[in-house]
Design an enzyme around this catalytic site. Sequence first.
Site, PDB file in Angstrom:
ATOM      1  N   GLY A 186       0.828  -1.205   0.104  1.00  0.00           N
ATOM      2  CA  GLY A 186       0.201   0.092   0.038  1.00  0.00           C
ATOM      3  C   GLY A 186       0.831   1.097   0.147  1.00  0.00           C
TER       4      GLY A 186
ATOM      5  CB  ILE B 135      -8.430 -10.202 -13.568  1.00  0.00           C
ATOM      6  CG1 ILE B 135      -7.046 -10.980 -13.513  1.00  0.00           C
ATOM      7  CG2 ILE B 135      -9.187  -9.665 -14.839  1.00  0.00           C
ATOM      8  CD1 ILE B 135      -6.437 -10.260 -14.747  1.00  0.00           C
TER       9      ILE B 135
ATOM     10  CG  HIS C 226       2.043  -2.780 -15.382  1.00  0.00           C
ATOM     11  ND1 HIS C 226       1.581  -3.883 -14.636  1.00  0.00           N
ATOM     12  CD2 HIS C 226       3.093  -3.119 -16.050  1.00  0.00           C
ATOM     13  CE1 HIS C 226       2.428  -5.152 -15.221  1.00  0.00           C
ATOM     14  NE2 HIS C 226       3.368  -4.489 -15.942  1.00  0.00           N
TER      15      HIS C 226
HETATM   16  C1  GRF Z   1       3.704  -1.465  -7.500  1.00  0.00           C
HETATM   17  O1  GRF Z   1       4.646  -1.406  -7.964  1.00  0.00           O
HETATM   18  C2  GRF Z   1       2.528  -1.184  -8.673  1.00  0.00           C
HETATM   19  O2  GRF Z   1       3.281  -1.049  -9.897  1.00  0.00           O
HETATM   20  C3  GRF Z   1       2.123  -2.837  -8.915  1.00  0.00           C
HETATM   21  O3  GRF Z   1       2.065  -3.183  -7.205  1.00  0.00           O
HETATM   22  C4  GRF Z   1       3.093  -2.315  -6.837  1.00  0.00           C
HETATM   23  C5  GRF Z   1       2.118  -1.938  -5.545  1.00  0.00           C
HETATM   24  O4  GRF Z   1       2.872  -1.370  -4.419  1.00  0.00           O
HETATM   25  N1  GRF Z   1       1.080  -2.682  -9.686  1.00  0.00           N
HETATM   26  P1  GRF Z   1       2.371  -1.005  -3.287  1.00  0.00           P
HETATM   27  O5  GRF Z   1       1.559  -1.836  -2.710  1.00  0.00           O
HETATM   28  O6  GRF Z   1       1.749   0.391  -3.547  1.00  0.00           O
HETATM   29  O7  GRF Z   1       3.592  -0.529  -2.076  1.00  0.00           O
END
Ligand code: GRF
Length: 187
Positions: free
Chosen positions: A14, A90, A107
């Site tokens: 998060g 998804i 992403h």
């Molecule tokens: C991020 O690096 C995002 O790109 C990917 O999942 C990760 C989540 O990280 N989809 P966090 O939970 O916000 O620290």
Amino acid sequence: MVKRKTCVFISGKGSNLKNLISYSRDSSFPIKISLVISNNRNASGINFAKKYKVPYILINTKIKSHENKILMSLKKYKISFICLAGYMKIISKNLIRYYEGKIINIHPSLLPKFKGLNTFSRMLEKNETKGGCTVHFVNDKLDSGIKIIQKFFFIKSGDNEIILKKKTQNLEYRAFPEAIIKIFRDI
Ligand code: GRF
């Protein structure tokens, strides 16, 4: 300024959620984080929801009615915008239909390269010279919606998966808020 009531979906740490909460405290930022949804009851990101007093809901995606629970919760909190921030499921076609053009995802690669999971190990295997992140609208194909913002860095010879992740996330903390500002500025 009327802020869009936004729900952030998470599954893990998060850190992007925390970053968005902190941006949304600025009166000129276009969204307010009104709800957090996690599909993982052990996600440490839930602690940010607790700390900053944002309502949160846990959903069990193994239960058939979970989609209904999501839709009801979004309705209850009058959510008009959704950010997927490390949400490892998804999103259903139904939800995408209800919130068409109103769901964005972050992403950790320069899409269309490296859709899906394990981006950093695949990037190293392919000897990529650039890494980065993409914020895009969500459609019904994985990591394929229209791009809003991309940020990149050059990969150095000693970079391993941990370093790539750190460099990518540092860019994400700028890209996600910038993408949100861009979306609502362009409307
Ligand atoms: C991020 O690096 C995002 O790109 C990917 O999942 C990760 C989540 O990280 N989809 P966090 O939970 O916000 O620290």
